[in-house]
Design an enzyme around this catalytic site. Structure first.
Site, PDB file in Angstrom:
ATOM      1  N   HIS A   1       0.838  -1.206   0.000  1.00 16.68           N
ATOM      2  CA  HIS A   1       0.000   0.000   0.000  1.00 16.68           C
ATOM      3  C   HIS A   1       0.874   1.257   0.000  1.00 16.68           C
ATOM      4  CE1 HIS A   1      -2.707  -2.940   2.261  1.00 16.68           C
ATOM      5  NE2 HIS A   1      -3.448  -2.620   1.216  1.00 16.68           N
TER       6      HIS A   1
ATOM      7  N   LYS B   1       3.282  -9.238  -0.537  1.00 15.24           N
ATOM      8  CA  LYS B   1       2.715  -8.663   0.685  1.00 15.24           C
ATOM      9  C   LYS B   1       1.207  -8.586   0.558  1.00 15.24           C
ATOM     10  CE  LYS B   1       6.698  -6.063   2.203  1.00 15.24           C
ATOM     11  NZ  LYS B   1       6.981  -6.278   3.632  1.00 15.24           N
TER      12      LYS B   1
END
Ligand code: AMP
Length: 281
Positions: free
Chosen positions: A37, A184
């Site tokens: 992110h 991830k």
């Protein structure tokens, strides 16, 4: 950095930035933020004067048997991750703020959503496209950032903005991985220690495919077989799908060609993980 929970307040803030002629980058997320992110936030920060991160675990995109209730949430941790990246505003709405009692409008992208995850998660992309359209209308960004981690989502959103003339530039960002190669993901937090080790098999199968491709292999069936072997050798893993498709149309390819997307979804115990790579000459 502001944390805002209402649509009206976001609109006020956006209006004042717009009046100052400032550009806005949007990073839509479901929270439990990680470096994947944050790489989107870094790109948004580089291209725009203002960055908005939205954190919303969107009920509409979860199936009845999926992990909506258990999806990891930690706003305090997420605030720090955003602050670190110089984010200007977090929009953190409740489900009631996003969907009022009489809500009854949906955005559907056909065709592309029949493939890959769309086949396995009916209604998922309808939920994604509807909420992303709402977030676009609420925040009115110049650019919006999506990870290639969710390659089908990226393809679907690109189709949607083109089809519906949504004046927002969609920027795809590369997959960020752990040091052993695992992509991830917020859902990695579900994995036990043993499962975490087993989860490397997704990346191993990708490495296997890339090696074969480098050696000249072009037959998708042959490459798939080798990838399936890698994953089937891991007792905790169960393949949901592995497919090669054209990245623009998401239709299957038999012989590797430019921009083939190899996408896989694999259960590690009860946790469903996805990964992919796009083949370029
Ligand atoms: P999520 O919170 O999982 O819905 O993800 C929000 C956005 O972050 C999506 O555009 C994802 O594709 C992107 N993203 C998630 N994980 C990664 C990653 N490992 N690398 C790059 N982007 C990611």
């Amino acid at each position: 950095m502001k944390v805002i929970t209402t649509i009206d307040e976001v609109r006020d803030q956006v209006k004042s930035w717009r009046n100052n002629g400032e550009s806005i980058g949007l990073v839509p997320t479901m929270g439990y933020l990680h470096e994947g992110h944050q790489s989107l936030m870094a790109s948004a920060k580089k291209d725009n004067q203002r960055v908005i991160v939205t954190i919303f675990v969107n009920p509409m995109q979860f199936g009845p048997k999926e992990d909506l209730a258990s999806y990891p949430r930690d706003l305090e941790r997420d605030k720090k991750a955003c602050q670190q990246m110089g984010v200007d505003l977090i929009f953190w709405p409740s489900a009631d703020e996003m969907y009022d009692a009489n809500f009854n409008s949906y955005v559907n992208v056909n065709g592309l959503t029949d493939a890959l995850c769309g086949k396995k998660r009916p209604g998922h992309f309808k939920g994604v496209c509807t909420v992303v359209t709402k977030l676009f209308n609420i925040t009115q960004p110049d650019r919006a950032y999506f990870g290639q981690k969710d390659a089908q989502q990226l393809a679907v959103i690109q189709r949607m903005v083109q089809d519906l003339n949504i004046p927002i530039e969609i920027i795809g960002c590369p997959i960020v991985r752990e040091s052993d190669g695992l992509a991830k993901s917020s859902r990695n937090s579900y994995l036990s220690e043993q499962e975490r080790l087993a989860a490397i098999c997704l990346y191993r199968s990708i490495e296997q495919a890339k090696q074969m491709i480098k050696a000249g292999e072009k037959s998708v069936a042959t490459i798939l077989k080798a990838m399936q072997n890698v994953i089937n050798n891991e007792p905790l893993a169960k393949i949901d799908y592995i497919e090669f498709v054209d990245f623009a149309t998401l239709t299957n390819v038999d012989v590797l060609k430019q921009d083939s997307l190899c996408a896989l979804a694999v259960y590690i115990g009860k946790t469903r993980l996805i990964d992919n790579f796009i083949y370029h000459h």
